[in-house]
Design a protein around this motif. Structure first.
Motif, PDB file in Angstrom:
ATOM      1  N   SER A 145      19.252  -5.264 -66.085  1.00  0.00           N
ATOM      2  CA  SER A 145      19.961  -3.980 -66.028  1.00  0.00           C
ATOM      3  C   SER A 145      21.388  -4.007 -66.553  1.00  0.00           C
ATOM      4  O   SER A 145      21.840  -3.035 -67.167  1.00  0.00           O
ATOM      5  CB  SER A 145      19.955  -3.447 -64.595  1.00  0.00           C
ATOM      6  N   ASN A 180      24.602   4.979 -69.751  1.00  0.00           N
ATOM      7  CA  ASN A 180      24.585   3.581 -69.344  1.00  0.00           C
ATOM      8  C   ASN A 180      25.783   2.817 -69.893  1.00  0.00           C
ATOM      9  O   ASN A 180      26.911   3.259 -69.726  1.00  0.00           O
ATOM     10  CB  ASN A 180      23.239   2.949 -69.715  1.00  0.00           C
ATOM     11  N   ASP A 195      20.512  -1.211 -71.657  1.00  0.00           N
ATOM     12  CA  ASP A 195      21.007  -0.668 -70.381  1.00  0.00           C
ATOM     13  C   ASP A 195      22.509  -0.925 -70.293  1.00  0.00           C
ATOM     14  O   ASP A 195      23.275  -0.343 -71.047  1.00  0.00           O
ATOM     15  CB  ASP A 195      20.185  -1.287 -69.242  1.00  0.00           C
ATOM     16  N   GLY A 196      22.970  -1.842 -69.428  1.00  0.00           N
ATOM     17  CA  GLY A 196      24.397  -2.122 -69.350  1.00  0.00           C
ATOM     18  C   GLY A 196      24.828  -3.089 -70.442  1.00  0.00           C
ATOM     19  O   GLY A 196      24.004  -3.776 -71.040  1.00  0.00           O
ATOM     20  N   GLU A 256      22.916  -3.329 -60.422  1.00  0.00           N
ATOM     21  CA  GLU A 256      23.575  -2.715 -61.586  1.00  0.00           C
ATOM     22  C   GLU A 256      25.072  -2.962 -61.532  1.00  0.00           C
ATOM     23  O   GLU A 256      25.617  -3.392 -60.507  1.00  0.00           O
ATOM     24  CB  GLU A 256      23.333  -1.194 -61.586  1.00  0.00           C
ATOM     25  N   ASN A 299      25.372   7.260 -62.844  1.00  0.00           N
ATOM     26  CA  ASN A 299      24.783   5.987 -63.228  1.00  0.00           C
ATOM     27  C   ASN A 299      25.944   5.061 -63.628  1.00  0.00           C
ATOM     28  O   ASN A 299      26.979   5.061 -62.944  1.00  0.00           O
ATOM     29  CB  ASN A 299      23.756   6.219 -64.345  1.00  0.00           C
ATOM     30  N   ASP A 300      25.837   4.343 -64.717  1.00  0.00           N
ATOM     31  CA  ASP A 300      26.818   3.321 -65.081  1.00  0.00           C
ATOM     32  C   ASP A 300      28.218   3.912 -65.320  1.00  0.00           C
ATOM     33  O   ASP A 300      28.354   5.078 -65.707  1.00  0.00           O
ATOM     34  CB  ASP A 300      26.341   2.641 -66.359  1.00  0.00           C
TER      35      ASP A 300
END
Ligand code: ZN
Length: 294
Positions: free
Chosen positions: A241, A151, A199-200, A20, A105-106
């Motif tokens: 991801s 994210n 996601d990203g 990630e 997370n992100d």
């Protein structure tokens, strides 16, 4: 309408559980990324092939660059600082999320050098996460509540619009972004996804978004002005991801993937799951912002 199609190749057989958060360090010509489940931060120099990683000893959601050359991490329930080589990892500030129910997370540094990082429900189903902003002095404010899986983040070149992905919503949203305070307003959806989760993401110099499609085996290029899909990068693995522009001219698109939670049956035809990929999509991205630490 036809779209441009690209393919990606393995840049590094990183074998991450949940790769990630790639970010390109243009000073040292290397890519940092995390393995959240593997609890490590990786660095990779494409020109030499040098690959290093260090143990964070907890799930590390994001790594970002500092103006002074070190790193900041959003790890489990707290912010950490580290030297770029992974030495001297220590807590930064006193903020703690409720690590029993959420984890970081992100995250990404904003145009003013502050670290925006979000949390997610450990189970990925409840809206109990938040998006936070870490200031250079270590204080933390809440930008957004009721997030399920925080994210991707990206800002327009003028910094007045922030794009954001709560993966559970299966959409890319846009906010008006107050550069002084970080306050978000005027939320609207710019693109929706079916059968996969965004996601990203990264933004390119033309203002279009490159969105990693988890369970979609691809990265989509989307025009946020109308939601149109302009291009796709295809990968030989489904759990895509996140993305970041890198390389000497910032026109290589690095793509992280995961093998986490994939059944053995699913992994069998996906030997590259968890590896780092790269594609040449014909456009470049801006350099990453750096946290104004110290
Ligand atoms: Zn993510």
């Amino acid at each position: 309408m036809s779209i441009k199609e690209f393919s990606a190749e393995v840049a590094l057989a990183a074998h991450t559980q949940l790769g990630e958060g790639p970010v390109w360090d243009e000073r040292e010509q290397r890519l940092f990324f995390v393995d959240i489940v593997g609890q490590r931060v990786h660095s990779f120099r494409p020109d030499t092939g040098a690959h290093h990683s260090f143990d964070v000893a907890c799930p590390v959601g994001a790594v970002v660059l500092r103006e002074d050359g070190g790193l900041v991490l959003a790890a489990h329930d707290a912010f950490l600082v580290a030297d770029a080589d992974g030495l001297n990892v220590e807590p930064f500030g006193t903020f703690r999320a409720d690590g029993a129910v959420v984890r970081f997370n992100d995250g990404k540094v904003d145009p003013r050098g502050r670290f925006c990082a979000g949390t997610m429900d450990w189970g990925g189903s409840l809206p109990i996460g938040s998006l936070y902003m870490l200031q250079p002095d270590g204080t933390v404010s809440v930008l957004l509540d009721e997030v399920t899986v925080s994210n991707g983040l990206a800002w327009t070149a003028d910094g007045t619009t922030m794009y954001y992905i709560d993966s559970r919503q299966r959409a890319v949203d846009a906010f008006k972004f107050d550069l002084e305070t970080g306050a978000l307003s005027d939320r609207r959806t710019v693109a929706e996804f079916v059968g996969m989760s965004p996601d990203g993401m990264a933004i390119d110099v033309e203002g279009c978004l490159w969105v990693a499609c988890w369970d979609g085996a691809r990265v989509d290029r989307i025009d946020p002005a109308n939601g149109r899909r302009l291009a796709a990068v295809h990968l030989p693995t489904s759990r895509v991801s996140s993305v970041a522009f890198g390389g000497p001219r910032l026109n290589d698109l690095y793509i992280t993937t995961a093998r986490h939670k994939a059944e053995d049956a699913l992994l069998a035809p996906e030997p590259d799951a968890g590896d780092l990929f790269v594609a040449q999509p014909g456009v470049s991205g801006p350099p990453a912002f750096r946290f104004r630490y110290g």
